[in-house]
Motif scaffolding. Structure first.
Motif, PDB file in Angstrom:
ATOM      1  N   SER A 293       0.830  -1.216   0.000  1.00 10.45           N
ATOM      2  CA  SER A 293       0.000   0.000   0.000  1.00 10.45           C
ATOM      3  C   SER A 293       0.859   1.258   0.000  1.00 10.45           C
ATOM      4  CB  SER A 293      -0.929   0.001   1.220  1.00 10.45           C
ATOM      5  OG  SER A 293      -1.801  -1.111   1.194  1.00 10.45           O
ATOM      6  N   LEU A 294       1.942   1.251   0.802  1.00  8.84           N
ATOM      7  CA  LEU A 294       2.797   2.428   0.901  1.00  8.84           C
ATOM      8  C   LEU A 294       3.518   2.722  -0.415  1.00  8.84           C
ATOM      9  CD1 LEU A 294       3.951   4.698   2.603  1.00  8.84           C
ATOM     10  CD2 LEU A 294       5.718   3.116   3.421  1.00  8.84           C
ATOM     11  N   VAL A 295       4.062   1.681  -1.045  1.00 11.48           N
ATOM     12  CA  VAL A 295       4.748   1.880  -2.327  1.00 11.48           C
ATOM     13  C   VAL A 295       3.757   2.305  -3.412  1.00 11.48           C
ATOM     14  CG1 VAL A 295       6.144   0.773  -4.122  1.00 11.48           C
ATOM     15  CG2 VAL A 295       6.586   0.264  -1.725  1.00 11.48           C
ATOM     16  N   THR A 296       2.530   1.782  -3.350  1.00 14.56           N
ATOM     17  CA  THR A 296       1.489   2.227  -4.286  1.00 14.56           C
ATOM     18  C   THR A 296       1.242   3.725  -4.132  1.00 14.56           C
ATOM     19  OG1 THR A 296       0.382   0.061  -4.276  1.00 14.56           O
ATOM     20  CG2 THR A 296      -0.926   1.961  -4.977  1.00 14.56           C
ATOM     21  N   ALA A 297       1.122   4.174  -2.872  1.00 19.46           N
ATOM     22  CA  ALA A 297       0.913   5.607  -2.606  1.00 19.46           C
ATOM     23  C   ALA A 297       2.100   6.438  -3.089  1.00 19.46           C
ATOM     24  CB  ALA A 297       0.680   5.823  -1.120  1.00 19.46           C
ATOM     25  N   LEU A 298       3.322   5.933  -2.889  1.00 18.64           N
ATOM     26  CA  LEU A 298       4.511   6.651  -3.368  1.00 18.64           C
ATOM     27  C   LEU A 298       4.512   6.736  -4.896  1.00 18.64           C
ATOM     28  CD1 LEU A 298       7.271   5.191  -0.987  1.00 18.64           C
ATOM     29  CD2 LEU A 298       6.172   7.445  -0.885  1.00 18.64           C
ATOM     30  N   GLY A 299       4.032   5.683  -5.542  1.00 19.13           N
ATOM     31  CA  GLY A 299       3.901   5.710  -7.007  1.00 19.13           C
ATOM     32  C   GLY A 299       2.958   6.808  -7.457  1.00 19.13           C
ATOM     33  N   TYR A 300       1.845   6.962  -6.734  1.00 18.03           N
ATOM     34  CA  TYR A 300       0.899   8.035  -7.053  1.00 18.03           C
ATOM     35  C   TYR A 300       1.539   9.403  -6.814  1.00 18.03           C
ATOM     36  CZ  TYR A 300      -3.384   5.462  -8.057  1.00 18.03           C
ATOM     37  OH  TYR A 300      -4.339   4.677  -8.655  1.00 18.03           O
ATOM     38  N   LEU A 301       2.352   9.531  -5.760  1.00 15.23           N
ATOM     39  CA  LEU A 301       3.037  10.797  -5.496  1.00 15.23           C
ATOM     40  C   LEU A 301       4.000  11.154  -6.624  1.00 15.23           C
ATOM     41  CD1 LEU A 301       3.840  10.759  -1.660  1.00 15.23           C
ATOM     42  CD2 LEU A 301       2.598  12.534  -2.912  1.00 15.23           C
ATOM     43  N   ILE A 302       4.726  10.150  -7.113  1.00 17.19           N
ATOM     44  CA  ILE A 302       5.650  10.384  -8.226  1.00 17.19           C
ATOM     45  C   ILE A 302       4.877  10.820  -9.469  1.00 17.19           C
ATOM     46  CG2 ILE A 302       7.292   9.284  -9.809  1.00 17.19           C
ATOM     47  CD1 ILE A 302       8.065   7.427  -7.464  1.00 17.19           C
ATOM     48  N   PHE A 303       3.784  10.118  -9.734  1.00 18.10           N
ATOM     49  CA  PHE A 303       2.987  10.426 -10.932  1.00 18.10           C
ATOM     50  C   PHE A 303       2.367  11.816 -10.857  1.00 18.10           C
ATOM     51  CE2 PHE A 303      -1.326  10.292 -12.895  1.00 18.10           C
ATOM     52  CZ  PHE A 303      -0.929  10.250 -14.217  1.00 18.10           C
ATOM     53  N   THR A 304       1.730  12.132  -9.733  1.00 14.83           N
ATOM     54  CA  THR A 304       1.016  13.408  -9.624  1.00 14.83           C
ATOM     55  C   THR A 304       1.960  14.607  -9.471  1.00 14.83           C
ATOM     56  OG1 THR A 304       0.759  13.057  -7.233  1.00 14.83           O
ATOM     57  CG2 THR A 304      -1.052  12.336  -8.657  1.00 14.83           C
ATOM     58  N   SER A 305       3.217  14.347  -9.063  1.00 12.38           N
ATOM     59  CA  SER A 305       4.192  15.430  -8.921  1.00 12.38           C
ATOM     60  C   SER A 305       5.032  15.623 -10.184  1.00 12.38           C
ATOM     61  CB  SER A 305       5.137  15.146  -7.743  1.00 12.38           C
ATOM     62  OG  SER A 305       4.406  14.961  -6.552  1.00 12.38           O
ATOM     63  N   SER A 306       4.808  14.778 -11.182  1.00 12.63           N
ATOM     64  CA  SER A 306       5.657  14.790 -12.382  1.00 12.63           C
ATOM     65  C   SER A 306       5.384  15.994 -13.275  1.00 12.63           C
ATOM     66  CB  SER A 306       5.447  13.504 -13.181  1.00 12.63           C
ATOM     67  OG  SER A 306       4.118  13.428 -13.662  1.00 12.63           O
ATOM     68  N   PHE A 307       6.430  16.354 -14.038  1.00 16.06           N
ATOM     69  CA  PHE A 307       6.302  17.420 -15.026  1.00 16.06           C
ATOM     70  C   PHE A 307       6.749  16.945 -16.413  1.00 16.06           C
ATOM     71  CE2 PHE A 307       6.314  19.825 -11.112  1.00 16.06           C
ATOM     72  CZ  PHE A 307       5.447  20.880 -11.367  1.00 16.06           C
ATOM     73  N   SER A 308       7.035  15.651 -16.496  1.00 14.64           N
ATOM     74  CA  SER A 308       7.472  15.104 -17.785  1.00 14.64           C
ATOM     75  C   SER A 308       6.893  13.701 -17.970  1.00 14.64           C
ATOM     76  CB  SER A 308       9.006  15.028 -17.849  1.00 14.64           C
ATOM     77  OG  SER A 308       9.491  14.069 -16.924  1.00 14.64           O
ATOM     78  N   PHE A 309       6.910  13.244 -19.210  1.00  8.69           N
ATOM     79  CA  PHE A 309       6.390  11.917 -19.524  1.00  8.69           C
ATOM     80  C   PHE A 309       7.182  10.835 -18.800  1.00  8.69           C
ATOM     81  CE2 PHE A 309       6.638   8.021 -22.027  1.00  8.69           C
ATOM     82  CZ  PHE A 309       5.300   7.704 -22.178  1.00  8.69           C
TER      83      PHE A 309
END
Length: 414
Positions: A293-309
């Motif tokens: 669950s924690l790594v899933t949430a971190l994945g969402y943080l990476i995705f939503t904080s991204s500025f590039s493909f």
């Protein structure tokens, strides 16, 4: 060796049934969107399908558990598959959007009932020592369906029409019913809740809800873990509703690039499921749920904080990869801590609140995305998800709670 293979005979057949049904469901889901879009040329009409499905799930979970726990699970699974198959065959005969919504509502009712029914049957059929491996393989099949279902649907659209894909799903559900027919009737000698009791329907539902409340209060740790994991699911679903808008409007990705992003997520699910199926027995169930669950949430943080493909793709891969571990751990925890005699009622009533909050949070996120920026909404949701996941991990790995991940609950603990 031979004995080990024999012990996996029925689980393997059940996995085959689940795999066929999952592929068919993806084909149906995609084809239905195209049929409604071609019929109405309205994106709002397609959105209506999601609303109808959500309302149907909410309506069904309110009472279905009371029925599920009172009937033979194998027979009910066969019946629900056949009902879905028949309704899906009828669906293309209607050109009225209203009647299509009605049929989708009924199909979703059957589908919503099938989920807790199959979960109860799986719990009764699969021995405790095989559940983690079974759930890992099931996750692998689901990820395979996630990749092959849309691919098959796309191929069918090329050589035929969306209606052909719809009919293929009806065939898949019929095959699933036939496969289930070959499964053992594990409840043949069991006594069910008295189905002839002369109480009113309202009285029956009231007593069942009271039973679920009593179980939740007696097993508060189980309830808290379930609710925290459900909170993550709710936040994931609400965030996913803004995924396409975030990718195209905020990251300025083309439709083709967004399609690649979705494919990368599919590859992440597949790799996660493959890895999970190999090492699942070496990882404690508590860590599967918590770290997954924690790594899933971190994945969402990476995705939503991204500025590039590239960064967005990494986030999608990470969150999809970790989901397989979290789901396997949660399914195993659920099966070992919820009594099978009342699993239908507990799962359905808990599912009712999960569906309700999915609708609420999806609506709230949509409104706030209009008021402020989409990025602010999805990043806030990701931080909320990470916060819940940290609490869930902490609760899971507490030494004093280790017995919840090794025990098999009895009906006396209700």
């Amino acid at each position: 060796m031979r004995k080990a293979l024999e012990s996996w005979r029925y689980p393997a057949i059940l996995l085959c049934s689940i795999g066929v049904s999952s592929v068919g469901e993806w084909i149906y889901f995609i084809a239905l969107n195209f049929i409604v879009l071609n019929l109405t040329e309205s994106a709002l009409a397609v959105s209506g399908l999601y609303i109808v499905r959500a309302i149907s799930s909410l309506f069904t979970n309110f009472w279905s558990g009371s029925l599920i726990d009172r009937f033979n699970k194998k027979k009910l699974m066969i019946f629900l598959n056949l009902v879905q198959s028949i309704l899906i065959v009828i669906l293309p005969c209607f050109s009225s959007l209203l009647w299509m919504y009605v049929l989708v509502f009924l199909i979703t009712v059957a589908s919503s009932m099938y989920q807790p029914t199959s979960m109860t049957y799986i719990t009764k059929l699969i021995p405790v020592e095989q559940r983690k491996r079974f759930n890992a393989l099931r996750s692998l099949l689901d990820s395979g369906a996630f990749l092959t279902g849309p691919a098959i649907a796309g191929f069918l659209f090329t050589v035929g029409t969306p209606y052909m894909a719809i009919y293929l799903n009806a065939i898949a559900l019929f095959l699933s019913a036939c496969i289930t027919f070959k499964m053992p009737n594990i409840e043949a000698l069991e006594k069910f809740i008295n189905r002839t009791e002369k109480a009113s329907l309202f009285r029956v539902l009231l007593l069942d809800w009271q039973m679920v409340i009593r179980f939740s209060l007696k097993n508060s740790y189980v309830m808290v873990v379930y609710l925290l994991f459900s909170a993550i699911i709710i936040l994931m679903t609400a965030t996913d509703s803004l995924e396409a808008a975030f990718a195209t409007q905020i990251l300025a990705l083309s439709e083709g690039e967004y399609g690649i992003l979705v494919s990368i997520a599919g590859v992440g699910v597949l790799f996660g499921s493959l890895t999970n199926s190999v090492i699942v027995e070496k990882i404690p169930t508590s860590w599967l749920i918590g770290m997954g669950s924690l790594v899933t949430a971190l994945g969402y943080l990476i995705f939503t904080s991204s500025f590039s493909f590239l960064i967005a793709a990494i986030g999608c891969f990470v969150l999809s990869f970790a989901t397989a571990f979290a789901n396997t751990g949660f399914y195993t925890f659920y099966q070992n801590n919820i009594p099978s005699e009342s699993m239908g009622r507990i799962g359905s009533i808990y599912g009712f609140f999960e569906a309700l909050f999915i609708i609420i949070f999806t609506t709230i996120f949509g409104i706030f995305a209009e008021w402020i920026t989409i990025r602010s909404v999805v990043i806030s949701a990701s931080f909320m998800m990470a916060f819940v996941a940290v609490i869930l991990l902490w609760l899971n790995i507490k030494p004093s709670k280790s017995h919840y991940y090794k025990r098999l609950i009895s009906s006396k603990q209700q």
